[in-house]
Design an enzyme around this catalytic site. Structure first.
Site, PDB file in Angstrom:
ATOM      1  N   HIS A 122       1.024  -3.617  -4.016  1.00 17.57           N
ATOM      2  CA  HIS A 122       0.865  -4.230  -3.678  1.00 17.57           C
ATOM      3  C   HIS A 122      -0.104  -4.903  -3.674  1.00 17.57           C
ATOM      4  CE1 HIS A 122      -3.180  -2.921  -2.804  1.00 17.57           C
ATOM      5  NE2 HIS A 122      -2.775  -1.269  -2.357  1.00 17.57           N
ATOM      6  N   ASP A 123       0.306  -6.626  -3.941  1.00 15.98           N
ATOM      7  CA  ASP A 123      -0.698  -7.811  -3.940  1.00 15.98           C
ATOM      8  C   ASP A 123      -0.829  -8.744  -5.286  1.00 15.98           C
ATOM      9  OD1 ASP A 123      -1.446  -7.848  -0.467  1.00 15.98           O
ATOM     10  OD2 ASP A 123      -2.299  -6.058  -1.075  1.00 15.98           O
ATOM     11  N   GLY A 140      -2.919  -1.812  -6.846  1.00 13.22           N
ATOM     12  CA  GLY A 140      -3.375  -2.874  -6.387  1.00 13.22           C
ATOM     13  C   GLY A 140      -3.728  -4.027  -6.669  1.00 13.22           C
TER      14      GLY A 140
END
Length: 260
Positions: A122-123, A140
């Site tokens: 994520h991200d 992440g």
């Protein structure tokens, strides 16, 4: 030309498929997914939204794209995955959407190769023309700039940055920022092992540019100087080299310490 959808595939009515998109056997394309023209999905791919995929991408068998972030803080907020054009995703690649607290978007640029079992968490923000070899992993919030190569089984700690043209060796576990142009090899945790000279040559860097980068590398990573003193040395070298300026601008601007 309309999309070609295998009869065993499921495509949500709310998904938007561009011209010439191919959806293979037993695929699942969820709602709030947009796919650009010419993109193809091999068998058993799963794409969940919100996800935006550009043109001419290739997803081989069993890819899982746009799934919920693997973050306990995620509470179902709307987040996205954005993928550019001309990327290749090999078997069992996983790419997660962003989190509300991390900016909300996971982003992959253009012309990247993600080989089997690569994971993009994520991200993460991935640039253009990168290669992720088998089983390489980003935790992440990692930023990977253009022309980076990650060898097999390499891993990057969350919030780290990897500068342009860096090369991460096989099995290296990176827990700090990797400056542009560097090679990193496994030694417990990965450590700098010179510059990626061969990769730079292949991308058209001439001898003078490479020599300037080598001088900058010695100033930061081999001189034994403090980071403050090394930055002062780079300021002088950067006057004659845009590449050294890029290295100087990279240093000290991340949440993780510089890998030295």
């Amino acid at each position: 030309m309309s999309a070609a959808i295998h009869p065993t595939a499921f495509v949500d009515p709310a998904a938007k498929l561009g011209d010439g998109v191919v959806v293979g056997a037993f695929c699942y394309i969820g709602a709030d997914v947009e796919v650009g023209a010419g993109t193809a999905f091999g068998p058993h791919c799963v794409v969940q939204g919100p996800t935006r995929i550009g043109r001419d991408n290739r997803f081989h068998a069993q890819c899982a794209i746009g799934g919920d972030p693997q973050d306990k803080k995620f509470a179902g907020e709307r987040t996205e995955l954005v993928i550019g054009d001309g990327n290749s995703f090999r078997e069992f690649v996983t790419v997660n959407r962003g989190t509300g607290s991390g900016g909300g978007v996971t982003r992959i640029g253009d012309r990247n190769w993600l080989l089997a079992y690569t994971h993009i968490a994520h991200d993460c923000q991935v640039g253009n023309d990168c290669v992720f070899s088998n089983n390489s992993t980003l935790a992440g919030h990692v930023v990977v700039e253009d022309h980076v190569i990650m060898s097999g089984f390499a891993g990057i700690h969350q919030f780290c940055r990897v500068g342009a043209h860096a090369f991460i060796g096989m099995g290296a576990l990176v827990n700090g920022d990797v400056a542009p142009f560097l090679m990193v090899a496994q030694d417990g945790y990965g450590r700098p092992r010179g510059i990626n000279a061969e990769g730079l040559k292949r991308r058209g860097f001439g001898p003078e540019r490479i020599a300037a980068i080598k001088r900058a590398y010695r100033a930061v990573f081999m001189s034994g100087a403090s980071l403050e003193d090394a930055r002062a040395k780079l300021e002088a070298l950067a006057a004659d080299s845009a590449d050294v300026r890029a290295l100087l601008d990279f240093i000290g601007n991340g949440e993780r310490p510089l890998l030295r």
